[in-house]
Design an enzyme around this catalytic site. Structure first.
Site, PDB file in Angstrom:
ATOM      1  N   GLN A  33       0.794  -1.462  -0.144  1.00 54.88           N
ATOM      2  CA  GLN A  33       0.003   0.096  -0.083  1.00 54.88           C
ATOM      3  C   GLN A  33       0.803   1.540  -0.336  1.00 54.88           C
ATOM      4  O   GLN A  33       2.086   0.935   0.103  1.00 54.88           O
ATOM      5  CB  GLN A  33      -0.970   0.087   1.315  1.00 54.88           C
ATOM      6  CG  GLN A  33      -0.039   0.176   2.498  1.00 54.88           C
ATOM      7  CD  GLN A  33      -1.095  -0.162   3.773  1.00 54.88           C
ATOM      8  OE1 GLN A  33      -2.014  -0.961   3.453  1.00 54.88           O
ATOM      9  NE2 GLN A  33      -0.449  -1.141   4.696  1.00 54.88           N
ATOM     10  N   HIS A  64      -9.661   3.028  18.585  1.00 53.64           N
ATOM     11  CA  HIS A  64      -8.816   2.536  19.652  1.00 53.64           C
ATOM     12  C   HIS A  64      -9.784   2.387  20.604  1.00 53.64           C
ATOM     13  O   HIS A  64     -10.179   0.743  20.744  1.00 53.64           O
ATOM     14  CB  HIS A  64      -7.708   3.339  20.004  1.00 53.64           C
ATOM     15  CG  HIS A  64      -6.972   3.077  18.357  1.00 53.64           C
ATOM     16  ND1 HIS A  64      -5.997   4.189  18.127  1.00 53.64           N
ATOM     17  CD2 HIS A  64      -6.500   2.464  17.666  1.00 53.64           C
ATOM     18  CE1 HIS A  64      -5.906   4.287  16.965  1.00 53.64           C
ATOM     19  NE2 HIS A  64      -6.484   3.100  15.940  1.00 53.64           N
ATOM     20  N   ASP A  88      -0.923   0.399  13.328  1.00 47.36           N
ATOM     21  CA  ASP A  88      -0.481   1.953  14.231  1.00 47.36           C
ATOM     22  C   ASP A  88      -0.326   1.711  15.994  1.00 47.36           C
ATOM     23  O   ASP A  88       0.071   2.235  16.374  1.00 47.36           O
ATOM     24  CB  ASP A  88      -1.025   2.868  14.254  1.00 47.36           C
ATOM     25  CG  ASP A  88      -3.049   2.606  14.301  1.00 47.36           C
ATOM     26  OD1 ASP A  88      -3.043   2.227  15.483  1.00 47.36           O
ATOM     27  OD2 ASP A  88      -3.503   2.434  13.404  1.00 47.36           O
ATOM     28  N   ASP A 141       0.756 -12.316   7.063  1.00 45.47           N
ATOM     29  CA  ASP A 141      -0.717 -12.633   6.630  1.00 45.47           C
ATOM     30  C   ASP A 141      -1.679 -12.948   7.178  1.00 45.47           C
ATOM     31  O   ASP A 141      -1.262 -14.502   8.414  1.00 45.47           O
ATOM     32  CB  ASP A 141      -1.086 -13.591   5.644  1.00 45.47           C
ATOM     33  CG  ASP A 141      -2.149 -13.430   5.058  1.00 45.47           C
ATOM     34  OD1 ASP A 141      -3.124 -13.063   5.357  1.00 45.47           O
ATOM     35  OD2 ASP A 141      -2.657 -14.406   3.873  1.00 45.47           O
ATOM     36  N   ASP A 159      -8.853  -4.692  13.318  1.00 43.18           N
ATOM     37  CA  ASP A 159      -8.703  -3.647  12.864  1.00 43.18           C
ATOM     38  C   ASP A 159      -7.833  -3.293  11.187  1.00 43.18           C
ATOM     39  O   ASP A 159      -6.901  -2.949  11.754  1.00 43.18           O
ATOM     40  CB  ASP A 159      -7.371  -3.090  13.732  1.00 43.18           C
ATOM     41  CG  ASP A 159      -7.267  -1.553  13.922  1.00 43.18           C
ATOM     42  OD1 ASP A 159      -8.381  -0.958  12.816  1.00 43.18           O
ATOM     43  OD2 ASP A 159      -6.407  -1.092  14.485  1.00 43.18           O
ATOM     44  N   ASP A 162     -10.058  -0.907   4.833  1.00 40.57           N
ATOM     45  CA  ASP A 162     -11.043  -0.824   3.916  1.00 40.57           C
ATOM     46  C   ASP A 162     -11.131  -2.275   2.948  1.00 40.57           C
ATOM     47  O   ASP A 162      -9.780  -2.970   2.923  1.00 40.57           O
ATOM     48  CB  ASP A 162     -11.223   0.672   2.845  1.00 40.57           C
ATOM     49  CG  ASP A 162     -11.794   1.732   3.716  1.00 40.57           C
ATOM     50  OD1 ASP A 162     -11.843   1.786   4.420  1.00 40.57           O
ATOM     51  OD2 ASP A 162     -11.926   2.607   2.795  1.00 40.57           O
ATOM     52  N   PRO A 166      -4.957  -4.870   0.871  1.00 35.03           N
ATOM     53  CA  PRO A 166      -4.481  -5.877   2.062  1.00 35.03           C
ATOM     54  C   PRO A 166      -5.681  -6.488   2.212  1.00 35.03           C
ATOM     55  O   PRO A 166      -5.562  -7.360   2.973  1.00 35.03           O
ATOM     56  CB  PRO A 166      -3.364  -4.893   2.637  1.00 35.03           C
ATOM     57  CG  PRO A 166      -3.090  -4.165   1.918  1.00 35.03           C
ATOM     58  CD  PRO A 166      -3.959  -3.545   1.055  1.00 35.03           C
TER      59      PRO A 166
END
Length: 285
Positions: A33, A64, A88, A141, A159, A162, A166
């Protein structure tokens, strides 16, 4: 690096959110990405993946806290938690606040998101920067990772970005079947499922797909300012525990900015237009 004055996320051809930025701090194309990190005037530092706003330092807790604590407080004793995506570090930070949780596995396919988050988002990625013993970070993965275990996790938190690129495979019946097998007999899964206002097809399709695999499926929502139309949905699927019939059974970690004991149930109280979307006319839920 060329500086830009504005960044825009387009939810569809008719709707976008534009933010004025002071500086584009980082841009990189990984094998998975495009990653951008910008300082914005309204929401502070912002993470963007493939043009989609992911998190900002100003409003990250609206997402979160809700994707993490709602499922964790529903389960009576969550000891093992799998986070798929979440590079993140925000979900890992929140999950690790629960003393009853003994093992946290975070699996993100793009290691650069993890490394850049530690560099540019230290408050969000605090658990990655100073990991407790119970946190284990895996680059790979998440679909394959979940498929590799059976009857192991109490809670799985998806989490992801869209349902394109991935994250596309995480929105399928095939994956939900693997997640079902990876969960213990009273386990549950939660996934972010986009806006119930401008991405209704995704919401409906996930509800139906999860319902083909799990006996209990409930949608809840939070208000996330940087996401399309602000109203953001989460789909929770459980083998046993129904959030409409179960309250908070443990002390809530403190402090919180969004989540509280009352929101645990109220976030599942759906407006009629969402009931119509999910239940097709049956408004008794």
């Amino acid at each position: 690096m060329e500086e830009k004055q504005y960044v825009t996320e387009w939810a569809n051809e008719n709707l976008g959110l534009t933010l004025k930025i002071t500086k584009m701090l980082h841009e990189e194309q990984t094998p998975y990405q495009k990653i951008q990190i910008a300082d914005t005037l309204e929401y502070g530092r912002l993470l963007i993946l493939d043009g989609v706003f992911q998190t900002s330092v100003k409003d990250e807790w609206t997402y979160h806290e809700m994707i993490s604590h709602v499922p964790l407080m529903l389960h009576p004793n969550p000891e093992r938690v799998l986070i798929i995506g979440g590079g993140d570090g925000g979900v890992a930070r929140e999950v690790c606040r629960h003393d009853c949780v003994k093992q946290v596995d975070l699996c993100d396919i793009d290691g650069r998101v993890i490394e850049l988050s530690k560099e540019y988002f230290p408050t969000i990625a605090s658990a990655l920067l100073d990991p407790p013993e119970k946190l284990h970070v895996h680059v790979g993965d998440g679909i394959a990772f979940a498929k590799s275990v059976k009857d192991f996790y109490d809670v799985i938190i998806i989490d992801c970005s869209d349902p394109i690129g991935p994250g596309e495979g995480l929105f399928t019946r095939k994956f939900y079947k693997s997640a079902h097998e990876a969960l213990r007999e009273d386990g549950l899964i939660v996934q972010q499922t986009e806006s119930p206002i401008v991405q209704q097809k995704t919401v409906h399709d996930v509800y139906k797909a999860m319902g083909d695999v799990f006996p209990i499926v409930r949608m809840y929502y939070s208000h996330v300012p940087i996401y399309p139309a602000c109203m953001h949905s989460f789909m929770l699927a459980s083998k046993v525990h129904d959030p409409l019939r179960t309250g908070v059974r443990r002390p809530v970690p403190q402090p919180m900015k969004y989540y509280n004991r009352t929101i645990q149930k109220s976030c599942f109280v759906l407006p009629n237009f969402i009931k119509e979307l999910l239940y097709k006319g049956n408004l008794s839920f």
